[in-house]
Design an enzyme around this catalytic site. Structure first.
Site, PDB file in Angstrom:
ATOM      1  N   HIS A  18     -30.398   4.329 -58.265  1.00 31.25           N
ATOM      2  CA  HIS A  18     -30.112   3.238 -59.196  1.00 31.25           C
ATOM      3  C   HIS A  18     -30.020   3.808 -60.606  1.00 31.25           C
ATOM      4  O   HIS A  18     -29.999   5.025 -60.805  1.00 31.25           O
ATOM      5  CB  HIS A  18     -31.145   2.115 -59.068  1.00 31.25           C
ATOM      6  N   HIS A  21     -32.546   6.568 -61.803  1.00 32.81           N
ATOM      7  CA  HIS A  21     -32.223   7.901 -61.285  1.00 32.81           C
ATOM      8  C   HIS A  21     -30.981   8.459 -61.993  1.00 32.81           C
ATOM      9  O   HIS A  21     -30.917   9.644 -62.355  1.00 32.81           O
ATOM     10  CB  HIS A  21     -31.920   7.847 -59.783  1.00 32.81           C
ATOM     11  N   CYS A 126     -53.765   3.268 -54.753  1.00 32.82           N
ATOM     12  CA  CYS A 126     -52.547   2.455 -54.781  1.00 32.82           C
ATOM     13  C   CYS A 126     -51.563   3.069 -53.800  1.00 32.82           C
ATOM     14  O   CYS A 126     -51.149   4.228 -53.983  1.00 32.82           O
ATOM     15  CB  CYS A 126     -51.945   2.409 -56.183  1.00 32.82           C
ATOM     16  N   CYS A 129     -48.160   3.981 -55.487  1.00 39.30           N
ATOM     17  CA  CYS A 129     -48.154   5.253 -56.246  1.00 39.30           C
ATOM     18  C   CYS A 129     -48.583   6.435 -55.381  1.00 39.30           C
ATOM     19  O   CYS A 129     -48.367   7.586 -55.763  1.00 39.30           O
ATOM     20  CB  CYS A 129     -49.101   5.162 -57.436  1.00 39.30           C
ATOM     21  N   CYS A 143     -53.076  -1.839 -60.460  1.00 39.61           N
ATOM     22  CA  CYS A 143     -52.276  -0.652 -60.763  1.00 39.61           C
ATOM     23  C   CYS A 143     -51.351  -0.980 -61.932  1.00 39.61           C
ATOM     24  O   CYS A 143     -50.637  -1.990 -61.891  1.00 39.61           O
ATOM     25  CB  CYS A 143     -51.457  -0.248 -59.533  1.00 39.61           C
ATOM     26  N   HIS A 146     -47.514  -1.002 -60.494  1.00 37.75           N
ATOM     27  CA  HIS A 146     -47.073  -1.918 -59.442  1.00 37.75           C
ATOM     28  C   HIS A 146     -47.677  -3.320 -59.557  1.00 37.75           C
ATOM     29  O   HIS A 146     -47.280  -4.231 -58.818  1.00 37.75           O
ATOM     30  CB  HIS A 146     -47.398  -1.339 -58.057  1.00 37.75           C
ATOM     31  N   LYS A 295     -38.710  -3.523 -66.578  1.00 35.97           N
ATOM     32  CA  LYS A 295     -38.275  -2.257 -66.006  1.00 35.97           C
ATOM     33  C   LYS A 295     -37.463  -2.513 -64.749  1.00 35.97           C
ATOM     34  O   LYS A 295     -37.797  -3.372 -63.945  1.00 35.97           O
ATOM     35  CB  LYS A 295     -39.503  -1.409 -65.660  1.00 35.97           C
ATOM     36  N   LYS A 298     -36.539  -1.626 -57.542  1.00 38.67           N
ATOM     37  CA  LYS A 298     -36.120  -2.274 -56.306  1.00 38.67           C
ATOM     38  C   LYS A 298     -36.967  -3.514 -56.036  1.00 38.67           C
ATOM     39  O   LYS A 298     -36.451  -4.565 -55.622  1.00 38.67           O
ATOM     40  CB  LYS A 298     -36.243  -1.272 -55.157  1.00 38.67           C
TER      41      LYS A 298
END
Length: 518
Positions: A18, A21, A126, A129, A143, A146, A295, A298
């Protein structure tokens, strides 16, 4: 020949490629192309990270083996970068046999030196992570990445004596001010290191996780995914032999997003210290691309994929990716978060690429074709002040670009070049070749003006090559120049030999009349 080594993170295959990346990869690709054009020997690494809890779980959900799942997603990453024209030298996978051998050798080395011990640990884990958090690191008991409550796990594992190297790491960061850049992330790491550093749990019991590289000294455990993944930066070089690694490693430049700062700025350098290896040269940290103040991820469902963007905007296949690259490099400020908006992409595309660069190329080539059948006319022995000013604008742009690239200020580098392109468009109005041509006595001057404008396009193409590689190929073709020809890099006024003929006009960037729908 000077050497430099650029790496992206190896991307975790729990998601397809995405924008996050893509941005890191485009940055590395741009730097690679820039330094190669400056005469450096460059090695550019990217790849995929394929072990760990999340991969095993994703494969289980799809009813396939983890390796089959990894093969499929890793292939998508590789084909995406190929379709985007990314000029990487090597694509590494953590399931590659040579990488696994080097990871095991690395582990055995520091185990033999007493830097790994067996112990019991309880902490907040987590699964997103794949790491333990201390209570201080949690935000509201969750976390920070997340926004989920971690599970408290107590188990026996192997630990790396990371705390032993805390002061050595602090000393290195303080004595090398540009080790972590921009400055804000260096400050963040030093702030973290003010607290006592805990040892790092580097294993997972096979009773809980099978999918990983087995520890060489205990077959009942697999390697913690970060300890495995970080070593890829060395294993990709070691693949070519120890001499190759020794030549490139001291010039290693990692490019990462800020969410993986801690593993790269703390785990990785202490691991290198324990192995008796020199540290990387720079850790270069960028911010997030955000949409609607969040942010992209997905899990949040606000993902932008590079190939979909190219199709969505209906851009020409050959240079469509360049338009997307340009937006990312021009709109983003390295180290800071940036807002992704499709209307902003359309506006930037139309204003800078279609109206500015595209229009300059089109009208100059149109006049060259109309007035002189494409044949470049000679320059006189002396140049008018406006001609000298045009050349000087591009000379200054090249110097500014070099300064900004050294500071990773990609947007400033592009602004420098576009300032010169703006001036070239004003030069067309100032010299008015379309008016001068009506007077037969002034036609030699028209030939000189167009010659200078062709030089401006040639110089712009050379400066923009790292940023817009496919566009520059088109420009060189239109100018009937080959990158390998010495003339392409000749001083201003010494490129186009007598009788040189350029192509007619071509629309490089068709205007987009309305933003693409969300």
């Amino acid at each position: 020949m000077d050497k430099i080594y650029f790496t992206t993170p190896i991307y975790y295959i729990n998601a397809e490629p995405h924008l996050g990346h893509t941005y890191t990869t485009v940055l590395a690709d741009t730097l690679t192309r820039y330094y190669r054009s400056a005469g450096y020997e460059v090695y550019f690494l990217t790849g995929t990270d394929e072990h760990g809890d999340k991969i095993a779980q994703a494969a289980k959900e799809k009813g396939i083996e983890p390796k089959a799942y990894a093969d499929r997603i890793s292939a998508i990453f590789r084909s995406t970068w190929d379709a985007c024209g990314i000029a990487y030298d090597h694509f590494i996978r953590t399931t590659d046999s040579y990488h696994q051998t080097i990871v095991r050798d690395f582990l055995q080395q520091i185990y033999d030196s007493g830097e790994i011990y067996f112990g019991e640990y309880g902490g907040y884990y987590c699964f997103g992570c794949e790491r333990f958090y201390t209570e201080k690191e949690l935000v509201g008991g969750k976390c920070p990445d997340h926004q989920t409550e971690p599970e408290y796990i107590s188990e026996k594992n192997y630990f790396f004596r990371m705390s032993k190297y805390q002061q050595s790491l602090i000393d290195h960061i303080q004595s090398h001010p540009d080790f972590i850049r921009p400055e804000r992330y260096r400050t963040e790491v030093l702030a973290f290191l003010r607290e006592p550093l805990e040892d790092l749990c580097i294993s997972r019991p096979k009773s809980r996780l099978q999918w990983g590289i087995p520890l060489p000294f205990d077959a009942d455990y697999v390697t913690y995914v970060w300890f495995d993944a970080l070593i890829n930066y060395l294993s990709a070089l070691e693949l070519h032999g120890s001499e190759f690694r020794e030549n490139f490693w001291p010039k290693a430049n990692h490019l990462i997003a800020k969410d993986i700062l801690k593993p790269h700025a703390i785990y990785w350098p202490t691991m290198l210290m324990a192995a008796g290896l020199p540290l990387y040269e720079h850790l270069n940290v960028h911010g997030y691309w955000v949409m609607d103040s969040g942010k992209m991820s997905k899990s949040l469902g606000n993902v932008v994929r590079p190939l979909e963007m190219k199709d969505k905007f209906g851009m020409k296949k050959r240079i469509g990716m360049d338009a997307f690259r340009y937006y990312l490099l021009r709109e983003g400020v390295f180290g800071q978060d940036a807002d992704f908006r499709q209307d902003s992409l359309t506006a930037r595309y139309n204003a800078d690429l279609a109206n500015n660069l595209g229009n300059l190329v089109s009208r100059v080539l149109a006049m060259q074709q109309k007035y002189f059948d494409g044949v470049v006319q000679p320059l006189g022995p002396t140049w008018a002040p406006e001609d000298e000013e045009l050349r000087n604008k591009f000379v200054s742009a090249e110097k500014e670009l070099a300064r900004h690239m050294a500071e990773l200020q990609f947007h400033r580098a592009l602004e420098s070049v576009w300032g010169a392109i703006d001036h070239a468009n004003r030069y067309v109005v100032q010299t008015s070749p379309f008016t001068l041509f009506k007077d037969a006595d002034k036609r030699p001057r028209v030939g000189e003006v167009l010659h200078h404008l062709l030089e401006a396009i040639r110089t712009a193409s050379r400066l923009l090559a790292p940023f817009l590689p496919d566009t520059v190929k088109e420009l060189r073709s239109l100018l009937a120049l080959n990158e390998a020809d010495a003339a392409y890099r000749a001083p201003w006024g010494r490129c186009f030999a007598p009788g040189h003929k350029v192509d007619g006009p071509k629309v490089l960037f068709p205007r987009i009349e309305a933003p693409a729908n969300e």
